[in-house]
Design a protein around this motif. Sequence first.
Motif, PDB file in Angstrom:
ATOM      1  N   TRP A  12       7.096   4.057   5.906  1.00  0.00           N
ATOM      2  CA  TRP A  12       6.064   3.179   7.473  1.00  0.00           C
ATOM      3  C   TRP A  12       7.206   2.480   7.867  1.00  0.00           C
ATOM      4  O   TRP A  12       6.639   2.989   9.196  1.00  0.00           O
ATOM      5  N   PRO A 138       2.841  -5.232   7.086  1.00  0.00           N
ATOM      6  CA  PRO A 138       2.479  -4.903   5.874  1.00  0.00           C
ATOM      7  C   PRO A 138       2.875  -5.637   4.639  1.00  0.00           C
ATOM      8  O   PRO A 138       3.659  -6.200   3.711  1.00  0.00           O
ATOM      9  N   HIS A 139       2.295  -5.764   3.861  1.00  0.00           N
ATOM     10  CA  HIS A 139       1.922  -6.080   1.103  1.00  0.00           C
ATOM     11  C   HIS A 139       1.375  -5.482   0.941  1.00  0.00           C
ATOM     12  O   HIS A 139       0.168  -5.515   1.331  1.00  0.00           O
ATOM     13  N   PHE A 142      -0.906  -2.678   1.857  1.00  0.00           N
ATOM     14  CA  PHE A 142      -1.740  -3.032   3.544  1.00  0.00           C
ATOM     15  C   PHE A 142      -1.052  -3.898   4.407  1.00  0.00           C
ATOM     16  O   PHE A 142      -0.530  -4.706   4.163  1.00  0.00           O
ATOM     17  N   VAL A 143      -2.453  -3.468   5.532  1.00  0.00           N
ATOM     18  CA  VAL A 143      -2.044  -5.308   6.822  1.00  0.00           C
ATOM     19  C   VAL A 143      -3.001  -5.587   6.964  1.00  0.00           C
ATOM     20  O   VAL A 143      -3.942  -5.465   5.965  1.00  0.00           O
ATOM     21  N   LYS A 178      -8.579  -5.690   5.134  1.00  0.00           N
ATOM     22  CA  LYS A 178      -7.149  -5.143   4.728  1.00  0.00           C
ATOM     23  C   LYS A 178      -7.810  -3.539   5.284  1.00  0.00           C
ATOM     24  O   LYS A 178      -8.428  -2.861   4.971  1.00  0.00           O
ATOM     25  N   ARG A 180      -5.135   0.094   5.136  1.00  0.00           N
ATOM     26  CA  ARG A 180      -4.144   1.319   4.452  1.00  0.00           C
ATOM     27  C   ARG A 180      -2.540   1.321   5.642  1.00  0.00           C
ATOM     28  O   ARG A 180      -3.143   1.217   6.953  1.00  0.00           O
ATOM     29  N   VAL A 181      -1.599   0.801   4.950  1.00  0.00           N
ATOM     30  CA  VAL A 181      -0.913   1.780   5.773  1.00  0.00           C
ATOM     31  C   VAL A 181      -0.798   2.831   6.566  1.00  0.00           C
ATOM     32  O   VAL A 181       0.026   3.125   7.282  1.00  0.00           O
TER      33      VAL A 181
END
Length: 651
Positions: A12, A138-139, A142-143, A178, A180-181
Amino acid sequence: MTSTPGNSVIPWESKEIKLEDVPDKIPNGSNVYIGSCSSTPEAVLNALVEHWKSTDIQILQMIPGGNLPHMKENIDRFRTSSFFSLSKTMYLGLEKINTSKKMEGLADYRPMSYSSVPRLLKENIVSVDVAVIKVTPPHKGFVSLGCGVEHTMSFIRHAKVVVAEVNRHMPWTEGHSKLRVEDIDWWVRHDQPLLTTEQLWPDLLKDHDMNRYPQEVIDAIGENLVKLIPDGATLKFGWSPMSYVVLPFLHRHKNLGLHTDVLLEDMFRLHESGVFNNSLKTLDMGRTVVSQAHGSADLYEYLDRNPAIEFRSSDYVNDPLTLGKMDNLIVIEGALKVDMTGQVATDSIAHKFYGGVASTSESVRGAHFSKGGFPIVVLPSKSLQGRSNLLFALPPGSGVTITRSDVEFVVTEHGIAYLYGKSIRERCLALIEIAHPDFRNELLEEAKRNKYISLSQPGYFLQSKYPAQFECMHTTKLGKEVFVRPIKITDEDILRAFFHKLSDHSVYLRYFRRMQSMPQRILQQFTDLNYSSDMALVVLYPPPHLSGNSSELVAIGQWITDPRDSHSVPEMAFQVRDDWQGHGLGKYLFLRILELSKYYYEHVQFKADVLADNQAMRHVFEQAPIPYRKRSEFGVITYTFDLPEKKELVS
């Protein structure tokens, strides 16, 4: 993280770029999707515009708003294709920057319903090369798309490149928000507070037509709208600001649900206070469902990780089959013009566009699928330019967004017209009744000329305003709850049905003769009243809010003056359907008529003719708390009542 053809993984952190590097990721000639409203990636958009080599870029956006720097460029560099019209109503501010010649050709409007957008992408009718989005940090891989879910996921799936503007001020919203990164190719950091509604459309909010109407007009529309909304209903609002005028009047409602395109400030406050608690929804119970939001900083904070607010894609929010699964769904749509047959224009008048098709047609269909649901069309009766918004026919070129077969309720500041399943004659009369008084005679005469209504229609109802303040609920002495209101010009059919449910004896007692039918001339005498001098009250069961507008007339009471003699004594008459006798409705209507007479100061007496063998009516008159005189002639007793001065007679 993004997988490469060699199955290597790009971390990322390695995908972070600077704003000045963004234009290198967006080739000239690209179709670029950007988020809407508070989710517009302003920093990336500015970087693209400031890069002088960027050219022939088409911006795809659902609902544009904000600074819109690309709209200040020329057509060789940027164009915009929107699903909401880029007209004066949206871009008042841009007219101060660009001349009309310079703006010409900058924007295209696609008149598509919102739920159809994924199909356009799937079938490559609309193509997208780059999706530029605004997301949370992101967490756990996911964002969140935050306030702008709408159709963003569909555009991401079909884009070759995804660029994200990561903003820590974007709320982490619940639902299908949500991403996915690894689905993001490049990202930039830009921690600027989200634009509020006032910052998104400063000129629109200041100069929009709705904000220039007198407050009493807006309040009257809201008060009429709220009469149609029962506790426990689920609400869906259109995009027109006029559809929101009911919000200030909902504070006393209970257990409302919310399923709508965009969450606004007033909706958030009602949600916060518990008016919208979604406890009775038959789909997504306990959750408000929206596809985007904009408002104040307080609203954005309220949305952050709030499980009571679920963000879903616009095609889910507006799918008619999904809407039909919700019981008691009430859809409120603002309109521009309505014609006498019930055709509704919401996005254009003549050849000028003022908005978008958006979700109107699918919302209306969904409301018809809903058990206990219905759509409402709302508009002021007169435009700010002084023209009627209720017309005999729509101007040529106007788009019909809601067909005459789908329209149900139409609401103005002058009342409510129920059109669903009604004849052309009934529609004309109902719409004329809620038109602005300046235009009612003209509309009536035009309807007569075109044979939409009978040439014999007197039109007395045009001389006064419908007295909605006389409407009330009443519980009979046998415990039945009924609705009592002044008679309306559109009540001919229920009055005819009432007549044919009377026994021959009851007809004789009321009309002093045998009658096999109720001619239209008599129906017009009953229903076409000048409320400033005459009055008729009808008793309906079940009450309309419980019966879906299929109430029956069970009793009627009236007084009528002789239009040929201004000094004549008004004559009262009452009739109760045979199967409703014993409920005390005759006495109630008599006392209610006397109570209302205090608003008619020129009336100091009433009279009533009663057959001598009509013992029930004689008992009502002779037991009333009001002096009377009577005389008998040829089997008919004439009662004369001297009216009290402003005495309360009915509790």
